[in-house]
Design a protein around this motif. Structure first.
Motif, PDB file in Angstrom:
ATOM      1  N   ALA A  31       1.155  -1.152  -0.124  1.00 32.78           N
ATOM      2  CA  ALA A  31       0.251   0.179  -0.138  1.00 32.78           C
ATOM      3  C   ALA A  31       1.074   1.108  -0.176  1.00 32.78           C
ATOM      4  O   ALA A  31       0.328   2.185  -0.524  1.00 32.78           O
ATOM      5  CB  ALA A  31      -0.720   0.044   1.194  1.00 32.78           C
ATOM      6  N   ASN A  32       2.204   1.062   0.101  1.00 42.20           N
ATOM      7  CA  ASN A  32       3.229   2.363   0.009  1.00 42.20           C
ATOM      8  C   ASN A  32       3.221   2.515  -0.626  1.00 42.20           C
ATOM      9  O   ASN A  32       3.487   4.318  -1.243  1.00 42.20           O
ATOM     10  CB  ASN A  32       4.294   2.071   1.423  1.00 42.20           C
ATOM     11  N   LYS A  33       3.232   1.950  -1.537  1.00 40.26           N
ATOM     12  CA  LYS A  33       3.192   2.438  -3.198  1.00 40.26           C
ATOM     13  C   LYS A  33       2.364   2.201  -4.245  1.00 40.26           C
ATOM     14  O   LYS A  33       1.754   2.116  -5.474  1.00 40.26           O
ATOM     15  CB  LYS A  33       4.516   1.357  -3.398  1.00 40.26           C
ATOM     16  N   TYR A  34       1.010   2.581  -3.296  1.00 41.33           N
ATOM     17  CA  TYR A  34      -0.017   2.287  -3.951  1.00 41.33           C
ATOM     18  C   TYR A  34      -0.792   0.717  -4.990  1.00 41.33           C
ATOM     19  O   TYR A  34      -0.970   0.934  -5.653  1.00 41.33           O
ATOM     20  CB  TYR A  34       0.098   4.006  -4.604  1.00 41.33           C
ATOM     21  N   ILE A  35       0.005   0.267  -4.554  1.00 45.14           N
ATOM     22  CA  ILE A  35      -0.156  -1.150  -5.291  1.00 45.14           C
ATOM     23  C   ILE A  35      -1.145  -2.290  -4.841  1.00 45.14           C
ATOM     24  O   ILE A  35      -1.184  -2.405  -3.142  1.00 45.14           O
ATOM     25  CB  ILE A  35       1.971  -1.811  -5.781  1.00 45.14           C
ATOM     26  N   THR A  36      -2.080  -2.790  -5.035  1.00 41.43           N
ATOM     27  CA  THR A  36      -2.833  -3.209  -4.833  1.00 41.43           C
ATOM     28  C   THR A  36      -2.292  -4.897  -5.315  1.00 41.43           C
ATOM     29  O   THR A  36      -1.755  -5.329  -5.942  1.00 41.43           O
ATOM     30  CB  THR A  36      -4.454  -3.466  -5.580  1.00 41.43           C
ATOM     31  N   ILE A  37      -3.051  -6.411  -4.391  1.00 36.59           N
ATOM     32  CA  ILE A  37      -2.545  -7.433  -4.637  1.00 36.59           C
ATOM     33  C   ILE A  37      -4.750  -8.193  -4.286  1.00 36.59           C
ATOM     34  O   ILE A  37      -4.086  -7.710  -3.281  1.00 36.59           O
ATOM     35  CB  ILE A  37      -1.720  -8.253  -3.624  1.00 36.59           C
ATOM     36  N   ASN A  38      -4.723  -9.145  -5.199  1.00 35.86           N
ATOM     37  CA  ASN A  38      -5.762  -9.490  -4.943  1.00 35.86           C
ATOM     38  C   ASN A  38      -5.292 -11.032  -5.401  1.00 35.86           C
ATOM     39  O   ASN A  38      -4.703 -11.524  -6.322  1.00 35.86           O
ATOM     40  CB  ASN A  38      -7.162  -8.904  -5.636  1.00 35.86           C
ATOM     41  N   ALA A  39      -6.647 -12.351  -5.290  1.00 36.71           N
ATOM     42  CA  ALA A  39      -5.993 -13.507  -5.980  1.00 36.71           C
ATOM     43  C   ALA A  39      -7.866 -14.221  -6.596  1.00 36.71           C
ATOM     44  O   ALA A  39      -8.785 -13.148  -5.508  1.00 36.71           O
ATOM     45  CB  ALA A  39      -6.087 -14.410  -4.812  1.00 36.71           C
ATOM     46  N   VAL A  40      -7.672 -14.879  -7.541  1.00 38.66           N
ATOM     47  CA  VAL A  40      -8.776 -15.470  -7.600  1.00 38.66           C
ATOM     48  C   VAL A  40      -8.687 -16.488  -7.228  1.00 38.66           C
ATOM     49  O   VAL A  40      -7.688 -17.333  -7.365  1.00 38.66           O
ATOM     50  CB  VAL A  40      -9.221 -15.575  -9.136  1.00 38.66           C
TER      51      VAL A  40
END
Length: 471
Positions: free
Chosen positions: A396-405
């Motif tokens: 989040a510090n780099k405004y990067i999101t991470i998700n999974a399917v």
């Protein structure tokens, strides 16, 4: 792969027999096709008294070519006249008690964020009971609330947590006509980030997703929504891209405007280069488990301004635990989990994933529910979910999101090789009574990849038609 059963169940001469024998009749799902409207038809929008999310809901559909209805003031339901009268929407007030058989809805959206006590839960019944039978086939129901773990008031937290039971049960009731139901928990401060998840869940792109809980969190929105090409100007890396689900992911990201870097093993070089050429993308031939793979990938993408990483590569090596060798365990774990960790570390350490980047991982229903003979596979896929949960805060510090399917039964060459009886059980044991398609997984990944999905991180969405196995 062709689902002969579904074709017969909906055939002109055979559907009557299926109905007479009380056999499942899976509806042919309406999926998104290029050039079709992202959202169409008639929506019914309602809210409980004192709900807080109705304005961003209305704003989401302000430019959509749809007809919207909303209920007159009713006990325990909000009066929405003022909200709709201040917009340019084609919105009409209706009486829920006067709904007729000719009143059909392609979607129902209900803001339940104002339900703060157990007594106020009756608003769910008052709103949905008169209208739920008026859903057209392949419609969408979306309920919005506040995440209970963010609420200090015990009664409020209790009431909001109950929405999961309601939405999952409703999904099972409406699945017979191909309709789906989702729940969105909206953290305080993320109200301006609802457009991307709402538009995705309300569209045909979410055809095989049902009974899911998506949490929207505060984030930084990057740019405006480009409905036709939401990934225009972005570069995406997709592992395991030469065939099956991986190929569908690459095709869908390219459709949405991304330049796709396709990666797969040397043995699949021919297939890989064909799809990369067809999509006007690039190809990396590499074994992701090799010692030099992270460095090789980093060197390749260094000039590409990488925005999206999709970790799709994976294998199964099924054996019961008593018969599983060290090799069965170690190789699978390296491909499905450790290689992903090493590649991400290399790219992140070298700052090769852009600010506002997206990481999407492919887990599995096996990682949620477990599966006979898959202790190794289920362990790896459960770990993928754990990785997503753990990584969301540092990224989040780099405004990067991470998700999974987490795909369930998807029609691929792999599932085609499953014995007939097991295959049919896998297809029918969900609320939509059919298997999904690779594009269903790809559409969810393309949603996560959007710049406008800035508030969606740390989520795992099951692509399983609400499988009756697992949570």
């Amino acid at each position: 792969m062709t689902d002969t059963y579904t074709k017969l169940a909906n055939g002109k001469w055979t559907s009557g027999l299926f109905k007479a024998l009380n056999l499942p009749q899976p509806v042919t799902l309406t999926r998104f096709s290029q050039g079709s409207d992202l959202i169409s038809g008639r929506l019914l929008i309602g809210a409980a008294t004192n709900s807080e999310l109705i304005k961003p809901i209305i704003d989401t559909f302000n430019d959509a070519d749809i007809s919207i209805s909303y209920p007159n003031s009713t006990s325990k339901l909000a009066n929405l006249n003022n909200q709709f009268n201040t917009t340019s929407l084609n919105a009409t007030s209706i009486s829920l008690n006067a709904i007729g058989k000719s009143d059909k809805f392609n979607g129902i959206i209900f803001d339940a964020s104002g339900i703060k006590t157990s007594e106020q839960l009756s608003a769910l019944h008052r709103f949905f009971q008169p209208v739920i039978k008026q859903l057209s086939g392949c419609s969408r129901v979306i309920i919005l609330g506040r995440p209970s773990d963010q609420l200090e008031d015990i009664s409020y937290a209790t009431a909001q947590r109950s929405l999961e039971g309601f939405s999952r049960s409703l999904a099972k009731e409406i699945g017979k006509n191909g309709s789906t139901c989702q729940l969105m928990y909206v953290q305080s401060g993320s109200e301006s980030l609802l457009q991307a998840p709402l538009r995705f869940l309300a569209s045909a792109k979410s055809a095989y997703i049902s009974a899911q809980v998506i949490t929207v969190k505060p984030g930084t929105l990057q740019g405006s929504i480009n409905i036709d090409k939401p990934l225009h100007g972005k570069t995406a890396l997709v592992t395991g891209a030469s065939r099956g689900i991986g190929a569908a992911i690459a095709e869908t990201l390219a459709r949405d405007g991304a330049h796709v870097i396709c990666l797969d093993i040397p043995a699949l070089k021919t297939d890989l280069e064909k799809i990369a050429h067809r999509l006007k993308g690039s190809a990396i031939v590499a074994d992701i488990t090799s010692d030099d793979a992270p460095r090789h990938i980093a060197n390749f993408v260094r000039e590409s301004s990488l925005d999206i990483i999709v970790h799709n590569a994976g294998v199964t090596k099924d054996k019961t635990l008593a018969r599983m060798t060290n090799n069965h365990w170690d190789i699978l774990m390296d491909i499905n989990l450790s290689a992903m960790e090493r590649i991400n570390k290399q790219l992140l350490d070298e700052d090769l994933l852009n600010k506002h980047g997206r990481i999407i991982c492919v887990s599995s229903m096996s990682g949620i529910a477990g599966n006979f003979g898959q202790t190794n596979y289920a362990t790896s896929k459960a770990a993928v979910i754990g990785y997503v949960n753990a990584m969301q805060k540092p990224l989040a510090n780099k405004y990067i999101t991470i998700n999974a399917v987490a795909p369930g039964f998807i029609e691929t060459k792999m599932t085609a090789a499953i014995p007939f009886t097991v295959r049919e059980a896998g297809r029918r044991m969900n609320s939509l009574k059919q298997g999904g398609k690779p594009v269903d997984v790809a559409e969810a990944i393309a949603f996560f990849a959007q710049p406008q999905a800035a508030g969606v991180t740390g989520n795992t969405i099951r692509i399983c038609g609400q499988s009756l196995i697992g949570a």
